[in-house]
Design a protein around this motif. Structure first.
Motif, PDB file in Angstrom:
ATOM      1  N   VAL A 175       0.835  -1.206   0.000  1.00 25.22           N
ATOM      2  CA  VAL A 175       0.000   0.000   0.000  1.00 25.22           C
ATOM      3  C   VAL A 175       0.867   1.253   0.000  1.00 25.22           C
ATOM      4  CG1 VAL A 175      -1.719   1.315   1.296  1.00 25.22           C
ATOM      5  CG2 VAL A 175      -1.910  -1.167   1.160  1.00 25.22           C
ATOM      6  N   GLY A 176       1.905   1.247   0.840  1.00 26.07           N
ATOM      7  CA  GLY A 176       2.779   2.406   0.919  1.00 26.07           C
ATOM      8  C   GLY A 176       3.535   2.656  -0.375  1.00 26.07           C
ATOM      9  N   ILE A 177       4.024   1.564  -0.997  1.00 28.09           N
ATOM     10  CA  ILE A 177       4.746   1.695  -2.257  1.00 28.09           C
ATOM     11  C   ILE A 177       3.830   2.225  -3.352  1.00 28.09           C
ATOM     12  CG2 ILE A 177       5.916   0.427  -4.107  1.00 28.09           C
ATOM     13  CD1 ILE A 177       7.649   0.867  -1.696  1.00 28.09           C
ATOM     14  N   LEU A 178       2.594   1.742  -3.379  1.00 29.06           N
ATOM     15  CA  LEU A 178       1.626   2.227  -4.374  1.00 29.06           C
ATOM     16  C   LEU A 178       1.408   3.732  -4.202  1.00 29.06           C
ATOM     17  CD1 LEU A 178      -1.045  -0.620  -4.440  1.00 29.06           C
ATOM     18  CD2 LEU A 178       0.313   0.182  -6.378  1.00 29.06           C
ATOM     19  N   LEU A 180       3.556   5.901  -2.849  1.00 23.92           N
ATOM     20  CA  LEU A 180       4.777   6.591  -3.259  1.00 23.92           C
ATOM     21  C   LEU A 180       4.885   6.671  -4.776  1.00 23.92           C
ATOM     22  CD1 LEU A 180       7.444   5.232  -0.737  1.00 23.92           C
ATOM     23  CD2 LEU A 180       6.558   7.556  -0.891  1.00 23.92           C
ATOM     24  N   ILE A 181       4.434   5.605  -5.449  1.00 24.24           N
ATOM     25  CA  ILE A 181       4.420   5.607  -6.914  1.00 24.24           C
ATOM     26  C   ILE A 181       3.531   6.744  -7.421  1.00 24.24           C
ATOM     27  CG2 ILE A 181       3.618   4.363  -8.962  1.00 24.24           C
ATOM     28  CD1 ILE A 181       6.191   3.255  -7.984  1.00 24.24           C
ATOM     29  N   SER A 182       2.342   6.873  -6.825  1.00 29.02           N
ATOM     30  CA  SER A 182       1.421   7.937  -7.227  1.00 29.02           C
ATOM     31  C   SER A 182       2.009   9.310  -6.936  1.00 29.02           C
ATOM     32  CB  SER A 182       0.080   7.781  -6.503  1.00 29.02           C
ATOM     33  OG  SER A 182      -0.574   6.599  -6.878  1.00 29.02           O
ATOM     34  N   LEU A 183       2.563   9.461  -5.737  1.00 27.68           N
ATOM     35  CA  LEU A 183       3.100  10.760  -5.324  1.00 27.68           C
ATOM     36  C   LEU A 183       4.268  11.186  -6.203  1.00 27.68           C
ATOM     37  CD1 LEU A 183       3.149  13.090  -3.246  1.00 27.68           C
ATOM     38  CD2 LEU A 183       4.733  11.712  -1.887  1.00 27.68           C
ATOM     39  N   MET A 184       5.235  10.303  -6.393  1.00 28.04           N
ATOM     40  CA  MET A 184       6.421  10.655  -7.158  1.00 28.04           C
ATOM     41  C   MET A 184       6.167  10.610  -8.664  1.00 28.04           C
ATOM     42  SD  MET A 184       9.442   8.877  -4.894  1.00 28.04           S
ATOM     43  CE  MET A 184      10.721   9.873  -5.653  1.00 28.04           C
ATOM     44  N   GLY A 185       5.162   9.834  -9.076  1.00 24.53           N
ATOM     45  CA  GLY A 185       4.812   9.800 -10.495  1.00 24.53           C
ATOM     46  C   GLY A 185       4.272  11.124 -10.987  1.00 24.53           C
ATOM     47  N   CYS A 402       7.396  -3.137  -9.288  1.00 26.92           N
ATOM     48  CA  CYS A 402       6.984  -4.326 -10.043  1.00 26.92           C
ATOM     49  C   CYS A 402       7.240  -5.602  -9.240  1.00 26.92           C
ATOM     50  CB  CYS A 402       7.717  -4.382 -11.371  1.00 26.92           C
ATOM     51  SG  CYS A 402       7.285  -3.037 -12.514  1.00 26.92           S
ATOM     52  N   TRP A 403       8.364  -5.617  -8.501  1.00 30.16           N
ATOM     53  CA  TRP A 403       8.668  -6.787  -7.664  1.00 30.16           C
ATOM     54  C   TRP A 403       7.634  -6.956  -6.570  1.00 30.16           C
ATOM     55  CZ3 TRP A 403      10.299  -6.978  -2.429  1.00 30.16           C
ATOM     56  CH2 TRP A 403      10.726  -8.238  -2.005  1.00 30.16           C
ATOM     57  N   VAL A 404       7.190  -5.850  -5.979  1.00 29.86           N
ATOM     58  CA  VAL A 404       6.163  -5.897  -4.940  1.00 29.86           C
ATOM     59  C   VAL A 404       4.874  -6.493  -5.481  1.00 29.86           C
ATOM     60  CG1 VAL A 404       4.644  -4.469  -3.483  1.00 29.86           C
ATOM     61  CG2 VAL A 404       7.092  -4.011  -3.556  1.00 29.86           C
ATOM     62  N   LEU A 405       4.536  -6.164  -6.733  1.00 32.05           N
ATOM     63  CA  LEU A 405       3.293  -6.644  -7.320  1.00 32.05           C
ATOM     64  C   LEU A 405       3.315  -8.134  -7.634  1.00 32.05           C
ATOM     65  CD1 LEU A 405       2.268  -3.824  -9.851  1.00 32.05           C
ATOM     66  CD2 LEU A 405       1.371  -4.257  -7.562  1.00 32.05           C
ATOM     67  N   VAL A 406       4.470  -8.669  -8.051  1.00 35.75           N
ATOM     68  CA  VAL A 406       4.531 -10.057  -8.523  1.00 35.75           C
ATOM     69  C   VAL A 406       4.967 -11.055  -7.445  1.00 35.75           C
ATOM     70  CG1 VAL A 406       5.033  -9.335 -10.873  1.00 35.75           C
ATOM     71  CG2 VAL A 406       6.935  -9.846  -9.340  1.00 35.75           C
ATOM     72  N   ARG A 407       5.496 -10.555  -6.329  1.00 38.14           N
ATOM     73  CA  ARG A 407       6.033 -11.488  -5.328  1.00 38.14           C
ATOM     74  C   ARG A 407       4.894 -12.248  -4.648  1.00 38.14           C
ATOM     75  NH1 ARG A 407       7.824  -8.065   0.062  1.00 38.14           N
ATOM     76  NH2 ARG A 407       5.926  -6.777   0.216  1.00 38.14           N
TER      77      ARG A 407
END
Length: 407
Positions: A175-178, A180-185, A402-407
Motif C-alpha cells: 500500500v505504501g509503495i503504491l 509513493l508511486i502515485s506521489l512521485m509519479g 513491479c517486484w512488490v506486485l509479482v512477489r
C-alpha cells in the motif's frame, strides 16, 4: 511570466492538493523526503524542454522525431494514456470541490463535470493561449496568497491531537509503495509535461514576437518550478498538522474527498476560514484543468501532425477547437464510466507516468545533446549527472514496485 507560470498552474493540482495533502495526513512530515527528491531529480527532464525549444525554435516533440520515429511513438503512447486519464482525474476532483463550495450536494458529479468541461472548452477555444496566460496570473496569485495564509494559520494552531489507539501506517509495504508511486509519479507533474512546456514556449514566443535568451527563458521557468515545490510543501504541512494521527482515511470519492478536506481544515482552524480554504482548493484544481486541457490538446495535435504529415485535417486552423471539444467528450465519458471514484483514474495515470519517466528523461537528455544543439547551449556536466541520477533512481523504484506486485 509565460511557460513557467503555466507549468506551475498545471503542476499544482492532483499531485499537490490530493497526493501531498494525503501524504502528510497518512505518513506525516516524512513525506517531505519523496516530495523534495521528486522535484530535484525530475528537474532536468522539464528544463530540457525549455532549453531545446529556446535554442532551436523547435518543439521537443520535433526533437524526438529527429532522433527517429520510434521515439515519437513512445511519446505518442504516453500521450494516449494521458488523453483517457489525466483530464478525467483532474475534472472529477474539481467537480467535487465545486459541489462542496456551492453546497450542490444533490447535483450529480457527472453533470457538474460536464458544465466544467463546457465552460473551460469555450474559454480555451475563444481566448486561446493569450487569455490562458493572462487569466492564470490572477488565479495563481489568488491561490498562492490563500494557501500561504492557510498554511500560516495551520502552523499557528499546531498539530491536531492524535487518537489514543493510533498506529502509524507502514511506508514500505504494498500500500505504501503504491502511494509513493502515485506521489512521485505526479510530483511535481508527469514527465511527459516536458513536451507541453516546449509547445507553450513556442506559442509564447509567437504571441509576443520576442525570442528570449536562454538565460531569461530558464530563469522564468525556474521561478515557476520553485513555486510548485514550495506549494507542495504547503499542502504537505496542512495535511500533516490537521489530519496526521487521527486515523482519518481520505476518500477516493471526489465529492466525499472535497468535503473531508474542507471540513477537517475548518474544524481545525475555525469555520470562518471555510471560504478561504475552499477558494484555495478550487482555484488549485480549476487552473490545473485549464492548463492540462490546453496542453493535452496541443501535444496530441502536434504528435499526430508529425506521425501523419500528409493528413490535411490536422493542418486546419479549426483543429485546436475540435481537439478541445473531443478531449472534453472523451474524458466526460470516462468520468461517467468510473462514477465518482477518482482513485482508479489517478492510480492508472500516475503508474504509467512513473514507469515511463526514466525513458522519457533519457530521451530528453539525448535530444538536448543532439546535433541541432550548439555545444555552448548543451547542459553542463552537473546537470547531465543529475539527469542520470534521476533516471537510475526512478528506474530502481519502478523495478521495486513491479517486484512488490509479482512477489
Amino acid at each position: 511570466m509565460g511557460p513557467g507560470l503555466l507549468f506551475a498552474s498545471m503542476a499544482i493540482g492532483t499531485s499537490h492538493l490530493v497526493l501531498s495533502t494525503k501524504g502528510g495526513a497518512q505518513y506525516g512530515w516524512l513525506m517531505i523526503i519523496p516530495i523534495v527528491l521528486a522535484n530535484v531529480l525530475k528537474y532536468p527532464f522539464f528544463e530540457f524542454g525549455i532549453r531545446y525549444t529556446t535554442v532551436t525554435q523547435k518543439s521537443l516533440i520535433q526533437g524526438y522525431l529527429n532522433m527517429g520515429k520510434n521515439y515519437l511513438w513512445v511519446y505518442a503512447f504516453v500521450t494516449l494514456v494521458s488523453t483517457f486519464t489525466i483530464l478525467a482525474a483532474l475534472y472529477i476532483v474539481t467537480a467535487g470541490l465545486f459541489t462542496n463550495l456551492f453546497q450542490l450536494n444533490r447535483v450529480d458529479v457527472g453533470l457538474v463535470s460536464a458544465g466544467l468541461f463546457l465552460f473551460i472548452s469555450i474559454v480555451l477555444i475563444i481566448g486561446k493561449y493569450k487569455f490562458l496566460e493572462d487569466s492564470l496570473k490572477a488565479i495563481v496569485s489568488i491561490l498562492f496568497i490563500a494557501l500561504l495564509v492557510t498554511t500560516f494559520m495551520v502552523i499557528q494552531k499546531g498539530p491536531v491531537a492524535p487518537s489514543v489507539d493510533y498506529k502509524a501506517p507502514e511506508i514500505f509495504n504494498e500500500v505504501g509503495i503504491l502511494f509513493l508511486i502515485s506521489l512521485m509519479g505526479w510530483m511535481p507533474t508527469a514527465v511527459e509535461a516536458s513536451g507541453w512546456v516546449s509547445l507553450w514556449s513556442i506559442e509564447n514566443q509567437s504571441l509576443k514576437k520576442v525570442k528570449p535568451s536562454l538565460k531569461m527563458a530558464l530563469l522564468e521557468f525556474n521561478i515557476g518550478y520553485i513555486l510548485t515545490g514550495v506549494l507542495a510543501v504547503f499542502f504537505l504541512i496542512i495535511g500533516w498538522l490537521t489530519l496526521y494521527g487521527t486515523g482519518t482515511e481520505l476518500s477516493g470519492n471526489a465529492v466525499v474527498f472535497a468535503d473531508q478536506i474542507i471540513t477537517l481544515f475548518t474544524t481545525h482552524i475555525g469555520k470562518w476560514a471555510y471560504v478561504l480554504i475552499a477558494i484555495a482548493a478550487f482555484a488549485t484544481m480549476f487552473s490545473t484543468c485549464m492548463t492540462a486541457h490546453d496542453a493535452v490538446c496541443r501535444v496530441s495535435i502536434d504528435v499526430l501532425k508529425k506521425l501523419f504529415p500528409s493528413n490535411p485535417r490536422l493542418k486546419n486552423k479549426k483543429a485546436f477547437g475540435l481537439g478541445i471539444i473531443l478531449l472534453a467528450l472523451i474524458n466526460w465519458v470516462v468520468i461517467i464510466a468510473f462514477g465518482a471514484n477518482m482513485g482508479n483514474l489517478v492510480a492508472l495515470a500516475t503508474f504509467v507516468s512513473f514507469v515511463i519517466a526514466p525513458l522519457l528523461g533519457w530521451m530528453n537528455l539525448k535530444t538536448v545533446l543532439g546535433k541541432d544543439m550548439p555545444e555552448k547551449h548543451r547542459p553542463k556536466r552537473g546537470l547531465q549527472g543529475l539527469t542520470y541520477l534521476g533516471i537510475v533512481f526512478l528506474s530502481i523504484f519502478a523495478l521495486y514496485y513491479c517486484w512488490v506486485l509479482v512477489r
